[in-house]
Enzyme design. Structure first.
Site, PDB file in Angstrom:
ATOM      1  N   ASN A   1     -66.686   9.251  -9.529  1.00 52.12           N
ATOM      2  CA  ASN A   1     -65.407   8.691  -9.085  1.00 52.12           C
ATOM      3  C   ASN A   1     -65.220   9.101  -7.626  1.00 52.12           C
ATOM      4  OD1 ASN A   1     -62.752   8.041  -8.616  1.00 52.12           O
ATOM      5  ND2 ASN A   1     -61.897   9.514 -10.087  1.00 52.12           N
ATOM      6  N   TRP A   2     -65.415   8.148  -6.754  1.00 51.30           N
ATOM      7  CA  TRP A   2     -65.362   8.475  -5.316  1.00 51.30           C
ATOM      8  C   TRP A   2     -63.937   8.611  -4.789  1.00 51.30           C
ATOM      9  CZ3 TRP A   2     -69.663   5.022  -2.603  1.00 51.30           C
ATOM     10  CH2 TRP A   2     -70.897   5.317  -3.197  1.00 51.30           C
ATOM     11  N   LYS A   3     -62.979   8.233  -5.607  1.00 55.75           N
ATOM     12  CA  LYS A   3     -61.556   8.304  -5.221  1.00 55.75           C
ATOM     13  C   LYS A   3     -61.329   7.589  -3.884  1.00 55.75           C
ATOM     14  CE  LYS A   3     -61.136  12.354  -8.074  1.00 55.75           C
ATOM     15  NZ  LYS A   3     -60.429  13.589  -8.395  1.00 55.75           N
TER      16      LYS A   3
ATOM     17  N   HIS B   1     -56.294   7.590 -14.891  1.00 56.09           N
ATOM     18  CA  HIS B   1     -56.678   8.846 -14.252  1.00 56.09           C
ATOM     19  C   HIS B   1     -55.416   9.665 -13.974  1.00 56.09           C
ATOM     20  CE1 HIS B   1     -58.164  11.714 -11.321  1.00 56.09           C
ATOM     21  NE2 HIS B   1     -59.366  11.469 -11.794  1.00 56.09           N
TER      22      HIS B   1
ATOM     23  N   GLU C   1     -60.177  14.989 -19.123  1.00 55.09           N
ATOM     24  CA  GLU C   1     -60.077  15.651 -17.827  1.00 55.09           C
ATOM     25  C   GLU C   1     -58.831  16.523 -17.778  1.00 55.09           C
ATOM     26  OE1 GLU C   1     -62.446  13.347 -14.651  1.00 55.09           O
ATOM     27  OE2 GLU C   1     -60.417  12.567 -14.674  1.00 55.09           O
TER      28      GLU C   1
ATOM     29  N   GLY D   1     -60.469  18.766  -9.153  1.00 49.90           N
ATOM     30  CA  GLY D   1     -60.428  19.057  -7.714  1.00 49.90           C
ATOM     31  C   GLY D   1     -60.066  20.495  -7.383  1.00 49.90           C
TER      32      GLY D   1
ATOM     33  N   SER E   1     -64.001  19.304 -11.873  1.00 57.40           N
ATOM     34  CA  SER E   1     -64.818  20.290 -11.148  1.00 57.40           C
ATOM     35  C   SER E   1     -66.243  20.441 -11.706  1.00 57.40           C
ATOM     36  CB  SER E   1     -64.117  21.654 -11.095  1.00 57.40           C
ATOM     37  OG  SER E   1     -62.909  21.542 -10.358  1.00 57.40           O
TER      38      SER E   1
ATOM     39  N   GLY F   1     -65.922  13.906  -9.669  1.00 63.72           N
ATOM     40  CA  GLY F   1     -65.199  13.507  -8.464  1.00 63.72           C
ATOM     41  C   GLY F   1     -65.908  14.012  -7.218  1.00 63.72           C
ATOM     42  N   GLY F   2     -65.454  15.145  -6.700  1.00 64.00           N
ATOM     43  CA  GLY F   2     -65.958  15.686  -5.430  1.00 64.00           C
ATOM     44  C   GLY F   2     -67.478  15.709  -5.317  1.00 64.00           C
TER      45      GLY F   2
HETATM   46  P1  PGA Z   1     -63.420  16.538  -9.541  1.00 64.75           P
HETATM   47  O1  PGA Z   1     -62.681  15.194 -10.028  1.00 64.75           O
HETATM   48  O2  PGA Z   1     -64.830  16.469 -10.051  1.00 64.75           O
HETATM   49  O3  PGA Z   1     -63.349  16.489  -8.038  1.00 64.75           O
HETATM   50  O4  PGA Z   1     -62.673  17.686 -10.119  1.00 64.75           O
HETATM   51  C1  PGA Z   1     -62.936  14.670 -11.302  1.00 64.75           C
HETATM   52  C2  PGA Z   1     -62.097  13.435 -11.511  1.00 64.75           C
HETATM   53  O5  PGA Z   1     -60.969  13.398 -11.038  1.00 64.75           O
HETATM   54  O6  PGA Z   1     -62.543  12.459 -12.137  1.00 64.75           O
END
Ligand code: PGA
Length: 251
Positions: free
Chosen positions: A9-11, A94, A164, A170, A210, A231-232
Site C-alpha cells: 500500500n503505497w498510500k 483502511h 491491521e 506506521g 509495521s 505500507g512504508g
Molecule cells: P505500515 O502500513 O506498514 O507503514 O505500518 C500498513 C498499512 O497501513 O497498510
C-alpha cells in the site's frame, strides 16, 4: 492450501515518475517468485502507468480506495467501474480512511458491496485502536467491524481481509506474530459463523502494521496468517522484495 499474498500500500506517495521508477526496480525480482501473490497499490493517478509497466508479469494491481456510487455528480470521486477497468483489487476501510475521512462501518459496507458487484476483490481492513487494545477490547471491536462491514453480503467473491491494528500502522511497533495470529484466528472463526467453514478456510487474511524485512518471517510462520499488507516498507524495492522472498521460502 491458501497461496500467500503480499500487498504493498503505497498510500499518498510517489509521483507518476517515482512510481514508474519503483516498479522498474522491483518488477523482475517480484516476477521471478511464483508461489506468492504480489499486489501493488499505487495512488490513483499512477495506476494506468503502472499497469502498463507490469503487463506480462505476475504482479497484480490494486487501488487504495473507491466510492460506492456507480457514476454521477460526485466531484473528485472514483467509481468501482473505473477501478475495475485497471485493477483486480481495491483496499477498503483502511484505518486512515476511517480516521481522517470519517468512513463509518456503513460506508465501508456499501463500498465492499459495490466492489464485489463489479468483480473487484476488496481488501477489507479491520483493526482496533490503541486504547481499545489496552482496554482488552480487541476481539469485540474487530468482530463488530467485521460484522458491520459484511452486513447483508452473502457472497464474498474474492474478498480478502487485512487485520491491521491501528496502533501498529506506521509506528514501527508491530504486533507480535502470536497476537496477530490469534486475532486472525478470531476473524476466521467469525467468518465460519457468518458464512461457513469452507469459506472461512479458503479466505485469505493478511496482517498489516509495521511489517518490514526484519519481522516478516515471524508473521509468515503463523498458521492463520496468509500474508501481509505492507505500507512504508513497500516503498523500498529491496525491503518489499525481501518480504516477498521470505514469504516464498516459508510456504
Ligand atoms: P505500515 O502500513 O506498514 O507503514 O505500518 C500498513 C498499512 O497501513 O497498510
Amino acid at each position: 492450501m491458501r497461496v500467500p499474498m503480499i500487498a504493498g500500500n503505497w498510500k499518498m506517495n510517489t509521483t507518476i515518475g517515482e512510481a514508474a521508477e519503483l516498479v522498474n526496480e522491483m518488477r523482475q525480482g517480484l516476477d521471478a517468485i511464483d508461489n506468492v501473490d504480489k499486489v501493488i497499490c499505487p495512488p490513483f493517478v499512477s495506476l494506468a502507468a503502472v499497469r502498463g509497466l507490469i503487463e506480462g508479469s505476475s504482479i497484480k494491481l490494486g487501488a487504495q480506495n473507491m466510492y460506492f456510487e456507480e457514476k454521477g455528480a460526485y466531484t473528485g470521486e472514483i467509481s468501482p467501474a473505473m477501478i475495475a477497468d485497471l485493477c483486480e483489487f481495491v483496499i477498503i476501510g483502511h484505518s486512515e480512511r476511517r480516521q481522517y475521512f470519517n468512513e463509518t462501518g456503513d460506508i465501508v459496507n456499501q463500498k465492499v458491496q459495490a466492489a464485489l458487484k463489479v468483480g473487484l476483490k476488496p481488501i477489507l481492513c479491520v483493526g482496533e485502536k490503541l486504547d481499545e487494545n489496552e482496554a482488552g477490547r480487541t476481539k469485540e471491536v474487530v468482530t463488530e467491524q467485521l460484522r458491520s462491514s459484511l452486513a447483508g453480503i452473502d457472497y464474498l467473491g474474492g474478498l480478502i481481509i487485512a487485520y491491521e491494528p491501528v496502533w501498529a500502522i506506521g509506528t514501527g511497533r508491530a504486533a507480535t506474530g502470536r497476537q496477530a495470529n490469534d486475532t486472525i484466528g478470531l476473524i476466521r472463526h467469525n467468518i465460519s459463523e457468518l458464512y461457513d467453514e469452507k469459506i472461512a478456510q479458503d479466505l485469505h487474511i493478511l496482517y498489516g502494521g509495521s511489517v518490514t524485512a526484519d519481522n516478516a518471517t515471524e508473521f509468515m510462520q503463523q498458521p492463520e496468517i496468509d500474508g501481509a499488507l505492507v505500507g512504508g516498507a513497500s516503498l523500498k524495492a529491496g525491503q518489499f522484495l525481501s518480504i516477498v522472498r521470505q514469504t516464498s521460502e516459508i510456504r
